[in-house]
Motif scaffolding. Structure first.
Motif, PDB file in Angstrom:
ATOM      1  N   SER A  30      -1.163   9.875   7.550  1.00 45.07           N
ATOM      2  CA  SER A  30      -2.454  10.182   8.054  1.00 45.07           C
ATOM      3  C   SER A  30      -2.835  11.153   8.983  1.00 45.07           C
ATOM      4  O   SER A  30      -2.655  11.488   9.878  1.00 45.07           O
ATOM      5  N   ARG A  33      -6.659  13.614  -0.672  1.00 46.39           N
ATOM      6  CA  ARG A  33      -6.736  12.789  -0.695  1.00 46.39           C
ATOM      7  C   ARG A  33      -7.131  12.339  -2.257  1.00 46.39           C
ATOM      8  O   ARG A  33      -7.816  12.630  -2.737  1.00 46.39           O
ATOM      9  N   ARG A  90       0.724  -1.139  -0.008  1.00 45.75           N
ATOM     10  CA  ARG A  90       0.015  -0.196   0.195  1.00 45.75           C
ATOM     11  C   ARG A  90       0.292   1.140   0.014  1.00 45.75           C
ATOM     12  O   ARG A  90       0.471   2.084   0.211  1.00 45.75           O
ATOM     13  N   LYS A  91       1.317   0.921   0.274  1.00 46.28           N
ATOM     14  CA  LYS A  91       3.005   2.207   0.200  1.00 46.28           C
ATOM     15  C   LYS A  91       2.629   3.207  -1.681  1.00 46.28           C
ATOM     16  O   LYS A  91       2.964   2.406  -2.137  1.00 46.28           O
ATOM     17  N   GLN A 150       2.945  10.381   2.414  1.00 47.99           N
ATOM     18  CA  GLN A 150       2.217   9.147   2.651  1.00 47.99           C
ATOM     19  C   GLN A 150       2.026   9.207   4.145  1.00 47.99           C
ATOM     20  O   GLN A 150       2.569   9.446   4.794  1.00 47.99           O
ATOM     21  N   THR A 189      -5.984   7.171  -0.059  1.00 46.52           N
ATOM     22  CA  THR A 189      -4.904   7.064   1.099  1.00 46.52           C
ATOM     23  C   THR A 189      -4.855   9.350   1.767  1.00 46.52           C
ATOM     24  O   THR A 189      -5.428   9.475  -0.002  1.00 46.52           O
ATOM     25  N   ARG A 236      -3.075   4.236  -3.987  1.00 46.12           N
ATOM     26  CA  ARG A 236      -4.772   3.491  -3.889  1.00 46.12           C
ATOM     27  C   ARG A 236      -5.407   4.804  -3.506  1.00 46.12           C
ATOM     28  O   ARG A 236      -5.275   5.550  -2.570  1.00 46.12           O
TER      29      ARG A 236
END
Length: 226
Positions: free
Chosen positions: A208, A168, A27-28, A206, A145, A142
């Motif tokens: 959060s 996003r 997913r990175k 990336q 993300t 993805r």
């Protein structure tokens, strides 16, 4: 029995850790984003308004209506000028003089009507709602993300709010490759303002992070009256 049970549990735990790490690694985002990613902008072109061609030429989206916007069944939604058709196709969304909004359908040559009450700012590639100054398109990251773009952090937006750098992935782009971020800015006028503030290449990580709400009364008014 107890020893065998412990060994089995241990093996299952190791497998779970390996699987988790593999999924996490998959997913990175590609490493090129941290070094040098292309940054462009896209918006909703409106029939009859001034806009810009892909080579930077200022145009007005009018003229003889010789091109048909067709849905996946071949039914004509509306007819527009060639330059309007090309612009709608490039940006993926378009607003007709009638107030009808169209979005690319199953291919770059088919369109679909957008429910403006449900999706006032157009649709992403999964028929999800696009959000001005939050949604970006990327082909190798993805969907869903969240990303942090340092060069975007602190930028004053056309509606007066200040961006926090968090965006996003809500869309993809048929006309671009990898290591490329296309920033959704709603209108051509907004692009003109931001084009002087944003560089052509940025570093993207990336992260959060929390996407903010940049929708104010002027943006809501555009959604209702356009």
């Amino acid at each position: 029995m107890k020893q065998a049970s412990i060994s089995k549990t241990l093996l299952l735990s190791i497998f779970a850790v390996i699987l988790c790490c593999t999924v996490s690694s998959a997913r990175k985002i590609p490493g090129c984003y941290a070094k040098r990613a292309a940054l462009t902008q896209y918006w909703i072109p409106k029939e009859g308004d001034k806009d810009m061609t892909n080579d930077g030429k200022t145009v007005t989206l009018n003229g003889a209506k010789t091109k048909a916007l067709k849905d996946h069944k071949g039914k004509i939604i509306a007819k527009v000028s060639k330059i309007t058709y090309d612009k709608f196709q490039m940006e993926g969304t378009g607003l007709l003089l009638s107030g009808t909004m169209v979005n690319l359908g199953s291919s770059k040559n088919t369109f679909m009507k957008v429910n403006r009450k449900k999706n006032p700012y157009g649709l992403g590639s999964n028929e999800n709602s696009l959000i001005p100054w939050v949604s970006v398109a990327a082909n190798d990251i993805r969907k869903g993300t969240t990303l942090y773009i340092k060069k975007l952090d602190g930028v004053k937006l056309p509606d007066g709010k200040v961006h926090n750098g968090c965006v996003r992935v809500d869309d993809t782009g048929w006309s671009m490759g990898g290591c490329h971020i296309d920033f959704f800015v709603l209108q051509y006028k907004a692009y003109q303002i931001l084009d002087t503030k944003l560089p052509e290449h940025v570093s993207v990580v990336q992260k959060s992070c929390t996407v903010l709400n940049y929708i104010n009364s002027s943006v809501k008014k555009w959604a209702v009256l356009s």
